[in-house]
Scaffold this motif. Structure first.
Motif, PDB file in Angstrom:
ATOM      1  N   THR A 147     -23.545 -42.231  26.476  1.00  0.00           N
ATOM      2  CA  THR A 147     -23.442 -41.213  25.423  1.00  0.00           C
ATOM      3  C   THR A 147     -22.088 -41.166  24.720  1.00  0.00           C
ATOM      4  N   LYS A 148     -21.008 -41.562  25.402  1.00  0.00           N
ATOM      5  CA  LYS A 148     -19.685 -41.459  24.791  1.00  0.00           C
ATOM      6  C   LYS A 148     -19.541 -42.453  23.643  1.00  0.00           C
ATOM      7  N   PRO A 149     -18.723 -42.116  22.646  1.00  0.00           N
ATOM      8  CA  PRO A 149     -18.508 -43.049  21.524  1.00  0.00           C
ATOM      9  C   PRO A 149     -17.790 -44.314  21.969  1.00  0.00           C
ATOM     10  N   ALA A 150     -17.919 -45.354  21.166  1.00  0.00           N
ATOM     11  CA  ALA A 150     -17.330 -46.649  21.511  1.00  0.00           C
ATOM     12  C   ALA A 150     -15.818 -46.552  21.677  1.00  0.00           C
ATOM     13  N   GLY A 152     -17.703 -45.975  25.604  1.00  0.00           N
ATOM     14  CA  GLY A 152     -19.141 -45.822  25.777  1.00  0.00           C
ATOM     15  C   GLY A 152     -19.933 -46.657  24.787  1.00  0.00           C
ATOM     16  N   GLY A 190     -22.044 -45.201  22.627  1.00  0.00           N
ATOM     17  CA  GLY A 190     -22.187 -44.409  21.409  1.00  0.00           C
ATOM     18  C   GLY A 190     -23.599 -43.960  21.115  1.00  0.00           C
ATOM     19  N   TRP A 191     -24.471 -43.867  22.106  1.00  0.00           N
ATOM     20  CA  TRP A 191     -25.847 -43.433  21.870  1.00  0.00           C
ATOM     21  C   TRP A 191     -25.949 -41.938  21.628  1.00  0.00           C
ATOM     22  N   GLY A 192     -24.951 -41.180  22.058  1.00  0.00           N
ATOM     23  CA  GLY A 192     -25.006 -39.735  21.921  1.00  0.00           C
ATOM     24  C   GLY A 192     -25.907 -39.118  22.988  1.00  0.00           C
ATOM     25  N   GLN A 244     -14.210 -44.370  23.131  1.00  0.00           N
ATOM     26  CA  GLN A 244     -13.921 -43.881  24.483  1.00  0.00           C
ATOM     27  C   GLN A 244     -14.509 -44.795  25.559  1.00  0.00           C
TER      28      GLN A 244
END
Length: 305
Positions: free
Chosen positions: A226-229, A233, A235-237, A231
């Motif tokens: 879920t975390k943004p790229a 992740g 980036g799926w939210g 950070q």
């Protein structure tokens, strides 16, 4: 007369209510608790419902499915994993409220991640002490009494709550971050697997250690989705991650349901007190046969994968 009643009781069997612990079990457990993490973030943060409202919704869901599970007469994979999901969602909210209050991070209004983990560890130890005092079997694959199943679900709820607190402590208070915490927990789980095959440590101890640790492993995995790229992740939210995990859980549960129908689980002997040998209230349907009801007549009963 009492000896005759005890003899008749021992000759009876109980349909299993709980799954056997296999690779599929651990995959489903990890997916379910990861979904609990992302669903909590979706409602509490993305939809801005807050801790209290989200916790109340999750608690209602948990109470409905756990009552249905306890009242069920045999193993239903969808119902079982719905309860595990419920314990993860409720456990997340309990842990967050204990450790964070209504704020963010460790202890702005709560007791902090470290103290939360200590208190929940003590609570889990009390559950196991009560479990021992009631004379129930500790073998999680062979629980056949109503009291034993209730203790089992209590331990699972506390374990998932403890897993949340310990995972938050490891990733936030130690500065490891979710990626570092994931690697540390994964490494510990590998050691537990090695201990299962290479040491004489009791399987019950290893089971509960793994059960606690798969919760923060799932939380770290949920953050990775879920975390943004920026950070680290994908980036799926929270919405995308929740939808993907829910779909995966449905597919895996459907597979387990199909497999159990093809290869029904063998019934368990009617429950008796571990210390006194006195009959106990069964948690599932009683049967006079040790053979699965739908087993193929020309092949032995097989367990689920």
């Amino acid at each position: 007369m009492l000896e005759q009643e005890s003899s008749r009781h021992e000759l009876r069997y109980v349909l299993r209510k709980l799954p056997q612990v296999t690779l599929l079990f651990w995959v489903l457990k990890t997916v379910a608790v990861t979904l609990g993490e992302t669903a909590g973030d979706l409602l509490g943060i993305t939809f801005r419902l807050g801790y209290v409202t989200t916790a109340c919704l999750f608690l209602m869901f948990f109470l409905v499915v756990v009552v249905a599970q306890v009242r069920a007469r045999r193993f239903h994979p969808a119902l079982y994993w719905a309860v595990v999901l419920g314990t993860s969602m409720v456990g997340t909210e309990i842990s967050d409220f204990m450790n964070r209050g209504f704020g963010h991070g460790s202890a702005p209004d709560g007791i902090g991640y470290a103290w939360g983990a200590v208190i929940l560890t003590a609570l889990l130890a009390l559950v196991f002490l009560l479990w021992w005092r009631t004379g129930q079997t500790y073998d999680v694959e062979n629980i056949s009494s109503r009291t034993g199943e209730i203790l089992y679900w209590t331990a699972i709820l506390v374990s998932n709550t403890l897993g949340t607190s310990s995972g938050d402590w490891l990733s936030d208070d130690t500065g490891l971050g979710f990626r570092g915490a994931f690697l540390v927990i994964a490494g510990i789980l590998l050691l537990i697997v090695a201990a299962h095959y290479l040491t004489t440590i009791k399987g019950t101890v290893l089971f509960w250690l793994a059960f606690v640790l798969t919760r923060p492993l799932g939380a770290a995995g949920g953050d990775a989705l879920t975390k943004p790229a920026a950070q680290g992740g994908l980036g799926w939210g929270t919405a995308g991650g929740t939808a993907a995990l829910c779909s995966l859980l449905v597919v895996l549960t459907a597979y387990q349901t199909w497999h159990v129908r093809r290869h029904p689980l063998a019934p368990l002997p009617a429950p008796v007190d571990r210390r006194t040998g006195q009959p106990q209230r069964p948690n599932g349907m009683l049967t006079d046969s040790a053979t699965p009801a739908h087993a193929h007549p020309h092949s032995p009963a097989q367990s689920q994968p």
